[in-house]
Design a protein around this motif. Sequence first.
Motif, PDB file in Angstrom:
ATOM      1  N   VAL A  25       0.868  -1.179   0.000  1.00 38.02           N
ATOM      2  CA  VAL A  25       0.000   0.000   0.000  1.00 38.02           C
ATOM      3  C   VAL A  25       0.902   1.224   0.000  1.00 38.02           C
ATOM      4  O   VAL A  25       1.563   1.514   1.009  1.00 38.02           O
ATOM      5  N   GLY A  36      -5.557  -0.554   3.650  1.00 37.49           N
ATOM      6  CA  GLY A  36      -4.473  -1.405   4.124  1.00 37.49           C
ATOM      7  C   GLY A  36      -4.772  -2.029   5.472  1.00 37.49           C
ATOM      8  O   GLY A  36      -4.536  -3.230   5.685  1.00 37.49           O
ATOM      9  N   VAL A  46       0.188  -7.001   4.612  1.00 38.32           N
ATOM     10  CA  VAL A  46       0.159  -5.646   4.063  1.00 38.32           C
ATOM     11  C   VAL A  46       1.482  -4.948   4.385  1.00 38.32           C
ATOM     12  O   VAL A  46       1.933  -4.931   5.532  1.00 38.32           O
ATOM     13  N   PHE A  48       3.078  -1.343   4.044  1.00 36.99           N
ATOM     14  CA  PHE A  48       2.871   0.074   3.748  1.00 36.99           C
ATOM     15  C   PHE A  48       4.172   0.693   3.252  1.00 36.99           C
ATOM     16  O   PHE A  48       5.233   0.508   3.846  1.00 36.99           O
TER      17      PHE A  48
END
Length: 230
Positions: A25, A36, A46, A48
């Motif tokens: 993300v 996310g 996930v 980031f």
Amino acid sequence: MWVKLSPAEGTYNDGPGETGVKIAVLGTGNVGGALGRRWAQAGHDVFFGARDPNGAEARAVLDRAGERARVGTCADAIAAADVVLLAIPWDQTRAVLQAAGSLRGKILMDCINPLTSDLTGVTLGHTTSAAEQIAEWFPEARVVKAFNTLSAATMENPQYGDLHAHVFICGDDEEAKATVQQLAAALGFDPIECGPLKLARHLEPLAALYVYLAVFQGWGGDCAFRMLRR
């Protein structure tokens, strides 16, 4: 290097999850943070990508996302993932992706809208789109337009009474679109497959209509598009 920032938890287990999709993300703002976090809590890994992985915004996102979330640079995130969500400003997109490394074979979920500075329209539209520009810049990626007609509030909660918000999806790669539909459905959205990527020429102006209604007509973020059929 990935960093686990939540002080309430110990060191992050670096092994991949047994199930779920590895999702990068890019962006830790309202949009990236909402989607996310929910994917992480739904069992996906996930990653980031943040301008400042040690900043307060990244810390706040991770504190909410839980143990299946990590944070690093955008290059870190893309390298570790199979699917990438673009949740960054349009005018930064090309530079961020150029600096982030190879996108070969990765599904690129584009939820960006090239809005004018006064939020009353789009800078591209009808003859091309942001999604098509991204696909032209990065032909090795599998670009899918999705999630661009939703508010952050609807991303947090897509349910409206007995109905769920629709996610309009378009792209030229059928397998990539199917993956995005599954990721949307996992969060409680009703996905609609709209056709090839050139349909983003219509979805991005539709998002501008949504912004106009939400911001200038007083609807706010707790509203969503849905197609009805009989």
